[in-house]
Design a protein around this motif. Sequence first.
Motif, PDB file in Angstrom:
ATOM      1  N   GLY A   1       0.799  -1.182   0.000  1.00 16.34           N
ATOM      2  CA  GLY A   1       0.000   0.000   0.000  1.00 16.34           C
ATOM      3  C   GLY A   1       0.852   1.261   0.000  1.00 16.34           C
ATOM      4  N   ILE A   2       0.191   2.354  -0.148  1.00 15.02           N
ATOM      5  CA  ILE A   2       0.855   3.653  -0.161  1.00 15.02           C
ATOM      6  C   ILE A   2       1.088   4.105   1.283  1.00 15.02           C
ATOM      7  CG2 ILE A   2       0.634   6.060  -0.817  1.00 15.02           C
ATOM      8  CD1 ILE A   2      -1.093   5.162  -3.155  1.00 15.02           C
ATOM      9  N   SER A   3       2.297   4.576   1.544  1.00 17.88           N
ATOM     10  CA  SER A   3       2.645   5.072   2.868  1.00 17.88           C
ATOM     11  C   SER A   3       3.018   6.547   2.761  1.00 17.88           C
ATOM     12  CB  SER A   3       3.815   4.276   3.432  1.00 17.88           C
ATOM     13  OG  SER A   3       4.209   4.786   4.670  1.00 17.88           O
ATOM     14  N   TYR A   4       2.363   7.370   3.573  1.00 17.25           N
ATOM     15  CA  TYR A   4       2.638   8.799   3.555  1.00 17.25           C
ATOM     16  C   TYR A   4       3.666   9.189   4.602  1.00 17.25           C
ATOM     17  CZ  TYR A   4      -1.477   9.036   0.610  1.00 17.25           C
ATOM     18  OH  TYR A   4      -2.367   8.857  -0.400  1.00 17.25           O
ATOM     19  N   PHE A   5       3.877   8.328   5.600  1.00 18.49           N
ATOM     20  CA  PHE A   5       4.836   8.588   6.657  1.00 18.49           C
ATOM     21  C   PHE A   5       5.888   7.500   6.654  1.00 18.49           C
ATOM     22  CE2 PHE A   5       1.174  10.946   8.128  1.00 18.49           C
ATOM     23  CZ  PHE A   5       1.745  12.098   8.592  1.00 18.49           C
ATOM     24  N   HIS A   6       7.140   7.890   6.846  1.00 16.10           N
ATOM     25  CA  HIS A   6       8.236   6.939   6.948  1.00 16.10           C
ATOM     26  C   HIS A   6       8.049   6.129   8.214  1.00 16.10           C
ATOM     27  CE1 HIS A   6      12.396   5.499   7.305  1.00 16.10           C
ATOM     28  NE2 HIS A   6      12.402   5.636   5.980  1.00 16.10           N
ATOM     29  N   GLY A   7       8.408   4.873   8.175  1.00 14.99           N
ATOM     30  CA  GLY A   7       8.158   3.970   9.294  1.00 14.99           C
ATOM     31  C   GLY A   7       8.969   4.244  10.541  1.00 14.99           C
ATOM     32  N   SER A   8      10.088   4.936  10.423  1.00 17.16           N
ATOM     33  CA  SER A   8      10.916   5.178  11.600  1.00 17.16           C
ATOM     34  C   SER A   8      11.158   6.679  11.772  1.00 17.16           C
ATOM     35  CB  SER A   8      12.255   4.462  11.466  1.00 17.16           C
ATOM     36  OG  SER A   8      13.068   5.092  10.505  1.00 17.16           O
ATOM     37  N   SER A   9      11.768   7.011  12.887  1.00 11.53           N
ATOM     38  CA  SER A   9      12.073   8.417  13.136  1.00 11.53           C
ATOM     39  C   SER A   9      13.389   8.836  12.490  1.00 11.53           C
ATOM     40  CB  SER A   9      12.129   8.679  14.643  1.00 11.53           C
ATOM     41  OG  SER A   9      13.166   7.911  15.225  1.00 11.53           O
ATOM     42  N   GLN A  10      14.028   7.926  11.778  1.00 12.50           N
ATOM     43  CA  GLN A  10      15.308   8.224  11.139  1.00 12.50           C
ATOM     44  C   GLN A  10      15.164   8.779   9.727  1.00 12.50           C
ATOM     45  OE1 GLN A  10      18.206   8.038  12.803  1.00 12.50           O
ATOM     46  NE2 GLN A  10      16.931   7.503  14.562  1.00 12.50           N
ATOM     47  N   GLY A  11      13.942   8.792   9.187  1.00 11.52           N
ATOM     48  CA  GLY A  11      13.740   9.289   7.832  1.00 11.52           C
ATOM     49  C   GLY A  11      12.428  10.030   7.710  1.00 11.52           C
ATOM     50  N   GLN A  12      12.291  10.744   6.598  1.00 13.92           N
ATOM     51  CA  GLN A  12      11.072  11.504   6.365  1.00 13.92           C
ATOM     52  C   GLN A  12      10.812  11.555   4.866  1.00 13.92           C
ATOM     53  OE1 GLN A  12      11.087  15.272   8.281  1.00 13.92           O
ATOM     54  NE2 GLN A  12       9.009  15.788   7.667  1.00 13.92           N
ATOM     55  N   LEU A  13       9.582  11.280   4.476  1.00 13.62           N
ATOM     56  CA  LEU A  13       9.198  11.334   3.076  1.00 13.62           C
ATOM     57  C   LEU A  13       8.818  12.762   2.695  1.00 13.62           C
ATOM     58  CD1 LEU A  13       6.970   8.135   3.004  1.00 13.62           C
ATOM     59  CD2 LEU A  13       9.355   8.332   2.328  1.00 13.62           C
ATOM     60  N   VAL A  14       8.840  13.062   1.407  1.00 14.16           N
ATOM     61  CA  VAL A  14       8.539  14.412   0.950  1.00 14.16           C
ATOM     62  C   VAL A  14       7.086  14.777   1.258  1.00 14.16           C
ATOM     63  CG1 VAL A  14       8.361  15.893  -1.090  1.00 14.16           C
ATOM     64  CG2 VAL A  14      10.285  14.336  -0.850  1.00 14.16           C
TER      65      VAL A  14
ATOM     66  N   ALA B   1       0.637  11.982  14.420  1.00 16.86           N
ATOM     67  CA  ALA B   1       1.670  11.703  13.419  1.00 16.86           C
ATOM     68  C   ALA B   1       3.008  11.442  14.095  1.00 16.86           C
ATOM     69  CB  ALA B   1       1.787  12.871  12.445  1.00 16.86           C
ATOM     70  N   PHE B   2       3.306  12.200  15.143  1.00 17.31           N
ATOM     71  CA  PHE B   2       4.556  11.987  15.865  1.00 17.31           C
ATOM     72  C   PHE B   2       4.552  10.641  16.580  1.00 17.31           C
ATOM     73  CE2 PHE B   2       7.380  12.501  19.545  1.00 17.31           C
ATOM     74  CZ  PHE B   2       8.549  12.807  18.866  1.00 17.31           C
ATOM     75  N   ARG B   3       3.405  10.242  17.132  1.00 19.71           N
ATOM     76  CA  ARG B   3       3.306   8.942  17.800  1.00 19.71           C
ATOM     77  C   ARG B   3       3.530   7.801  16.819  1.00 19.71           C
ATOM     78  NH1 ARG B   3       0.349   7.792  22.667  1.00 19.71           N
ATOM     79  NH2 ARG B   3      -0.350   5.919  21.596  1.00 19.71           N
ATOM     80  N   SER B   4       3.110   7.973  15.569  1.00 18.06           N
ATOM     81  CA  SER B   4       3.306   6.910  14.584  1.00 18.06           C
ATOM     82  C   SER B   4       4.774   6.758  14.210  1.00 18.06           C
ATOM     83  CB  SER B   4       2.470   7.177  13.332  1.00 18.06           C
ATOM     84  OG  SER B   4       3.012   8.248  12.589  1.00 18.06           O
ATOM     85  N   LYS B   5       5.546   7.824  14.339  1.00 15.39           N
ATOM     86  CA  LYS B   5       6.970   7.761  14.011  1.00 15.39           C
ATOM     87  C   LYS B   5       7.814   7.362  15.212  1.00 15.39           C
ATOM     88  CE  LYS B   5       8.897  10.444  11.138  1.00 15.39           C
ATOM     89  NZ  LYS B   5       9.148   9.598   9.995  1.00 15.39           N
ATOM     90  N   ALA B   6       7.538   7.910  16.379  1.00 15.72           N
ATOM     91  CA  ALA B   6       8.314   7.632  17.588  1.00 15.72           C
ATOM     92  C   ALA B   6       7.563   6.592  18.407  1.00 15.72           C
ATOM     93  CB  ALA B   6       8.534   8.908  18.385  1.00 15.72           C
ATOM     94  N   GLN B   7       7.865   5.337  18.174  1.00 18.76           N
ATOM     95  CA  GLN B   7       7.178   4.253  18.875  1.00 18.76           C
ATOM     96  C   GLN B   7       7.433   4.364  20.372  1.00 18.76           C
ATOM     97  OE1 GLN B   7       5.145   2.419  17.148  1.00 18.76           O
ATOM     98  NE2 GLN B   7       5.820   3.336  15.233  1.00 18.76           N
TER      99      GLN B   7
END
Length: 82
Positions: A1-14, A67-73
């Motif tokens: 599927g399409i992901s709008y947020f990078h899975g980890s806090s080490q990266g960021q998508l445009v 959105a921050f909670r989804s990145k910072a587990q």
Amino acid sequence: GISYFHGSSQGQLVFETYIVMVLNGLVVLGMILLTESGSQTDMRKGKLMAIIGLVFVAVFFSLLLSAFRSKAQGYPYSFLFK
């Protein structure tokens, strides 16, 4: 599927950058509405601006936290949305 947020806090998508930018802008718009509501001569208009500003700040800040909670587990705080 399409992901709008990078899975980890080490990266960021445009597109993630654009989403966060728009959410921050809407929080600022809510703050502006809250501060300008006190300078209105018409009480009804001032109350409406204050309520709309408060809703903007609460909803869009909660989305930013989500959105921050989804990145910072393991981030323990949330407001309206999980």
